[in-house]
Design a protein around this motif. Structure first.
Motif, short mmCIF file in Angstrom:
data_model
loop_
_atom_site.label_atom_id
_atom_site.label_comp_id
_atom_site.label_asym_id
_atom_site.label_seq_id
_atom_site.Cartn_x
_atom_site.Cartn_y
_atom_site.Cartn_z
N SER A 140 15.02 48.10 41.17
CA SER A 140 15.68 49.17 41.06
C SER A 140 16.68 49.12 40.51
CB SER A 140 15.93 49.18 43.01
OG SER A 140 15.28 48.66 44.18
N ASP A 141 17.02 48.63 40.51
CA ASP A 141 18.50 48.60 38.85
C ASP A 141 18.01 49.10 37.90
OD1 ASP A 141 20.35 48.08 40.39
OD2 ASP A 141 20.58 46.07 40.32
N ASP A 187 16.49 52.61 37.87
CA ASP A 187 17.99 53.30 38.05
C ASP A 187 18.26 53.23 36.79
OD1 ASP A 187 17.35 53.78 40.96
OD2 ASP A 187 19.04 52.59 40.86
N SER A 188 17.79 52.20 35.68
CA SER A 188 18.69 52.18 34.20
C SER A 188 18.06 53.42 33.76
CB SER A 188 18.34 51.18 33.57
OG SER A 188 17.10 51.18 33.24
N ASN A 201 17.46 56.74 34.46
CA ASN A 201 18.33 57.50 35.53
C ASN A 201 17.53 59.16 34.55
OD1 ASN A 201 20.00 59.48 35.90
ND2 ASN A 201 21.03 59.51 34.22
N GLN A 223 14.11 61.41 36.40
CA GLN A 223 14.32 62.09 38.09
C GLN A 223 11.93 62.14 37.80
OE1 GLN A 223 15.68 66.22 39.08
NE2 GLN A 223 17.34 65.19 39.33
N LYS A 242 9.53 57.28 40.04
CA LYS A 242 9.54 57.05 41.13
C LYS A 242 9.30 55.75 42.06
CE LYS A 242 8.96 58.93 45.62
NZ LYS A 242 8.32 59.25 47.15
#
Length: 289
Positions: free
Chosen positions: A46-47, A50-51, A53, A55, A58
């Protein structure tokens, strides 16, 4: 709106995964959604996800590991749009990949499934596959896979319309069985342009599980070529399996068992439009004509 997904049954290398995801997010064609399917790996990414950023990305982590076929099917069930593209977690798409494939689809409406040539890394060796529909099908039906999964883009309608799924019974050759199913109803092609980097390493399925993969591919091929009731005895089945899986080691002593089967297979392949001379070339190499 095109939707692009990346699937992998096991994320064994964080660095490779990062390169794969980056290669999609940096495509020159930008209208896509990237689905990264984590088949119940022992750690969470997940990290890392997320890095970026972004959209368009998924990340979906499945509750437990159920194998490559299940992970790919989960991705198929969540993908929308006109096209679906594949990329395994240790491979890399070149920036123009989506643009070039979409352009080809726009110019060739009869083609439903499209792969490309690839660059084997780290050796930097170009690997070309058959380009045209019937050449690809002959290769698929009598030899081995004629697609690199990480290079393939497919029209979504042929998957949903024919209710196609990756089948776990053919793991670790579930992708090969999937191409066989597509070949039944669709025209296919490969671009000769290198648009994917295929990473060759010791953990590749084609290396680590080579024997099992070959056996699974042969099983899928047998079912594609002939129905179970067409085999009159185990000797026929075993002879054809040996011919398809180990053509260079096939014993002429098994030829009598194929006397009734080969004409049926030849008739089926010729009826699909395959060039007779090209078919004979394969059969001569097998020393069965």
């Amino acid at each position: 709106n095109e939707r692009i997904k990346s699937l992998s049954e096991d994320f064994t290398n964080k660095e490779y995964l990062a390169e794969a995801v980056t290669s999609i997010l940096e495509q020159t064609y930008s209208d896509f959604e990237l689905l990264v399917i984590d088949d119940g790996s022992s750690v969470t990414y997940s990290d890392l996800m997320d890095s970026w950023n972004d959209q368009r990305l998924k990340y979906i982590k499945l509750a437990k590991n159920q194998g490559a076929a299940n992970a790919r099917n989960y991705g198929l069930s969540h993908a929308q749009g006109e096209f679906i593209a594949f990329l395994d977690s240790d491979d890399i798409s070149l920036p123009e990949r989506f643009n070039e494939q979409l352009r080809f689809f726009a110019e060739n409406s009869e083609i439903d499934c499209l792969g490309t040539a690839m660059l084997i890394i780290p050796e930097n060796k170009k690997w070309c596959l058959p380009k045209h529909d019937l050449d690809i099908k002959l290769h698929l039906w009598l030899k081995n896979s004629a697609f690199c999964l990480s290079s393939v883009m497919v029209r979504t309608k042929i998957i949903t319309g024919n209710k196609l799924l990756f089948q776990s019974e053919y793991e670790p050759a579930e992708d090969y069985a999937f191409w066989l199913e597509i070949s039944k109803t669709s025209k296919v092609a490969n671009l000769e342009e290198v648009l994917v980097k295929y990473r060759w390493h010791g953990n590749n399925i084609s290396i680590a599980q080579a024997t099992k993969q070959n056996a699974s591919a042969t099983k899928a091929k047998m079912k594609f070529l002939l129905q179970p009731e067409e085999f009159e005895n185990p000797e026929q089945y075993n002879a054809l399996a040996n011919l398809l899986e180990y053509p260079n080691k096939f014993s002429s002593t098994q030829l009598p068992a194929l006397e009734l089967l080969l004409p049926r297979i030849i008739t089926k392949i010729l009826a699909a439009g395959v060039n007779e001379d090209n078919l004979k070339m394969v059969l001569r190499k097998w020393k069965v004509v």
